[in-house]
Design an enzyme around this catalytic site. Structure first.
Site, PDB file in Angstrom:
ATOM      1  N   LYS A  89      15.661  13.046 -21.597  1.00 61.09           N
ATOM      2  CA  LYS A  89      15.212  12.533 -20.298  1.00 61.09           C
ATOM      3  C   LYS A  89      14.770  11.096 -20.537  1.00 61.09           C
ATOM      4  O   LYS A  89      13.589  10.813 -20.775  1.00 61.09           O
ATOM      5  CB  LYS A  89      14.074  13.405 -19.752  1.00 61.09           C
ATOM      6  CG  LYS A  89      13.690  13.081 -18.318  1.00 61.09           C
ATOM      7  CD  LYS A  89      12.773  14.166 -17.761  1.00 61.09           C
ATOM      8  CE  LYS A  89      12.190  13.777 -16.402  1.00 61.09           C
ATOM      9  NZ  LYS A  89      13.175  13.700 -15.325  1.00 61.09           N
TER      10      LYS A  89
HETATM   11  N1  PPE Z   1      18.084  16.669 -13.537  1.00 59.68           N
HETATM   12  C1  PPE Z   1      17.590  15.418 -13.487  1.00 59.68           C
HETATM   13  C2  PPE Z   1      18.524  14.282 -13.616  1.00 59.68           C
HETATM   14  C3  PPE Z   1      16.221  15.231 -13.317  1.00 59.68           C
HETATM   15  O1  PPE Z   1      15.738  13.994 -13.271  1.00 59.68           O
HETATM   16  C4  PPE Z   1      15.371  16.345 -13.175  1.00 59.68           C
HETATM   17  C5  PPE Z   1      13.896  16.162 -12.968  1.00 59.68           C
HETATM   18  C6  PPE Z   1      15.939  17.634 -13.229  1.00 59.68           C
HETATM   19  C7  PPE Z   1      17.286  17.760 -13.433  1.00 59.68           C
HETATM   20  C8  PPE Z   1      15.101  18.880 -13.145  1.00 59.68           C
HETATM   21  O2  PPE Z   1      14.353  19.072 -14.320  1.00 59.68           O
HETATM   22  P1  PPE Z   1      12.943  19.830 -14.331  1.00 59.68           P
HETATM   23  O3  PPE Z   1      11.980  18.940 -13.611  1.00 59.68           O
HETATM   24  O4  PPE Z   1      12.640  19.990 -15.749  1.00 59.68           O
HETATM   25  O5  PPE Z   1      13.142  21.114 -13.631  1.00 59.68           O
HETATM   26  N2  PPE Z   1      13.544  14.986 -12.268  1.00 59.68           N
HETATM   27  C9  PPE Z   1      12.186  14.524 -12.308  1.00 59.68           C
HETATM   28  C10 PPE Z   1      12.072  13.091 -11.838  1.00 59.68           C
HETATM   29  C11 PPE Z   1      12.153  12.824 -10.402  1.00 59.68           C
HETATM   30  C12 PPE Z   1      11.840  11.369 -10.089  1.00 59.68           C
HETATM   31  O6  PPE Z   1      12.240  10.883  -8.994  1.00 59.68           O
HETATM   32  O7  PPE Z   1      11.193  10.680 -10.887  1.00 59.68           O
HETATM   33  C13 PPE Z   1      11.235  15.478 -11.638  1.00 59.68           C
HETATM   34  O8  PPE Z   1      11.647  16.347 -10.879  1.00 59.68           O
HETATM   35  O9  PPE Z   1      10.041  15.383 -11.894  1.00 59.68           O
END
Ligand code: PPE
Length: 306
Positions: free
Chosen positions: A154
């Protein structure tokens, strides 16, 4: 404004500053997490703190960043930053980045620095979205190919790709964009994983398809299987989106958000479907009810429980 945990101690919000010549500014060399603290009926609690911290450490490892804190210290920093803010519920953002040092692409001799900030963050895709669903498009930008940027990290730089997708979606009148892998299979939203339901089975793309291994994705797979649904991880072609009975996004920010249309194809009845609702209810029983059958909640001391 709340204090920010900056390289080992809390500092006032306005003092958490970095130099313009920090490596991260020039080359996007950061890794980060997004974590939520919820106000549950049993007190405030952070959802899957340890899993988020583990993914932060994994992201850093991919980029050869040695974090000068242990997982326990990083967990404690997130709890401390949350508690000092005095909020019942908040979003927690730990960031690890390459700081000020030698100029040039090679980051090896730049310091690895860490901060944790918190803020109040409401419904990511809009207040009505959790019930009504959102309208989305398939993005014209692909998710980066697996041999370009590692999707399991990430990393800040990945979000250049995501922000192109999000800007196009919003400017075109949609809430979000769904990215395909470079070979045309469904990957994920700009900030969410994606689930497809057809004929009672729940599908989601495997982690190898250029997507972030979402912690909410993992939670929803667990919850859905325990509710008795069949969940399959497999390659999803674009048109399966149009043919779905139900679709939903998952993410820390987005939680479980139904999708009601893709490229103006109505999905199912055009509103939240019954399986999505059942999964949402089970998820909200944890994050709002404070029931914790999986050991996913870390209690924090906030005004509510003080
Ligand atoms: N894919 C991506 C690309 C992504 O950024 C997130 C979280 C997810 C999947 C889901 O992952 P999880 O949160 O572990 O279930 N995106 C984060 C950032 C959002 C932002 O605008 O900044 C979040 O949901 O916190």
């Amino acid at each position: 404004m709340y204090d920010i945990w900056f390289n080992g101690k809390l500092v006032p919000h306005d003092e958490a500053k970095i130099h313009v010549l920090s490596h991260v500014i020039h080359y996007g060399s950061s890794v980060f997490e997004g974590v939520r603290c919820y106000k549950t009926q049993r007190g405030s609690a952070i959802f899957r703190l340890n899993e988020h911290t583990q993914r932060l450490v994994d992201s850093a490892k991919i980029y050869r960043m040695e974090i000068p804190y242990s997982i326990d210290e990083l967990n404690a920093a997130q709890v401390e930053t949350t508690e000092q803010a005095g909020l019942d519920a908040c979003y927690i953002r730990p960031v690890v980045y390459r700081g000020f040092g030698p100029m040039g692409v090679n980051p090896i001799n730049n310091p690895v620095e860490v901060f944790v900030a918190v803020w109040e963050w409401g419904k990511y895709l809009g207040a009505e979205a959790l019930e009504q669903g959102v309208d989305v498009q398939v993005a014209s930008w692909s998710r980066m190919a697996p041999n370009t940027l590692p999707a399991l990290a990430k990393a800040g730089g990945n979000y250049l790709n995501a922000s192109l997708v999000k800007m196009d979606a919003v400017l075109n009148g949609y809430t979000e964009g769904i990215m395909l892998s470079t070979d045309g299979f469904v990957a994920e939203g700009s900030g969410e994983n994606l689930f497809v339901i057809r004929g009672g089975t729940i599908f989601t793309a495997p982690v190898g398809f250029s997507l972030l291994p979402g912690i909410t994705r993992d939670a929803i797979i667990t919850i859905a299987r325990d509710l008795g649904y069949k969940v399959e991880e497999r390659a999803i072609p674009r048109e399966a989106l149009y043919l779905a009975d139900e679709l939903f996004f998952t993410g820390t920010a987005a939680e479980v958000t139904p999708i009601r249309s893709v490229d103006k194809h109505k999905i199912g009845s055009g509103a939240r479907g019954p399986i999505t609702k059942a999964i949402q209810d089970a998820f909200f029983d944890i994050i709002e009810g404070g029931n914790d059958p999986y050991g996913w909640l870390t209690p924090v001391r906030t005004p509510q429980v003080a």
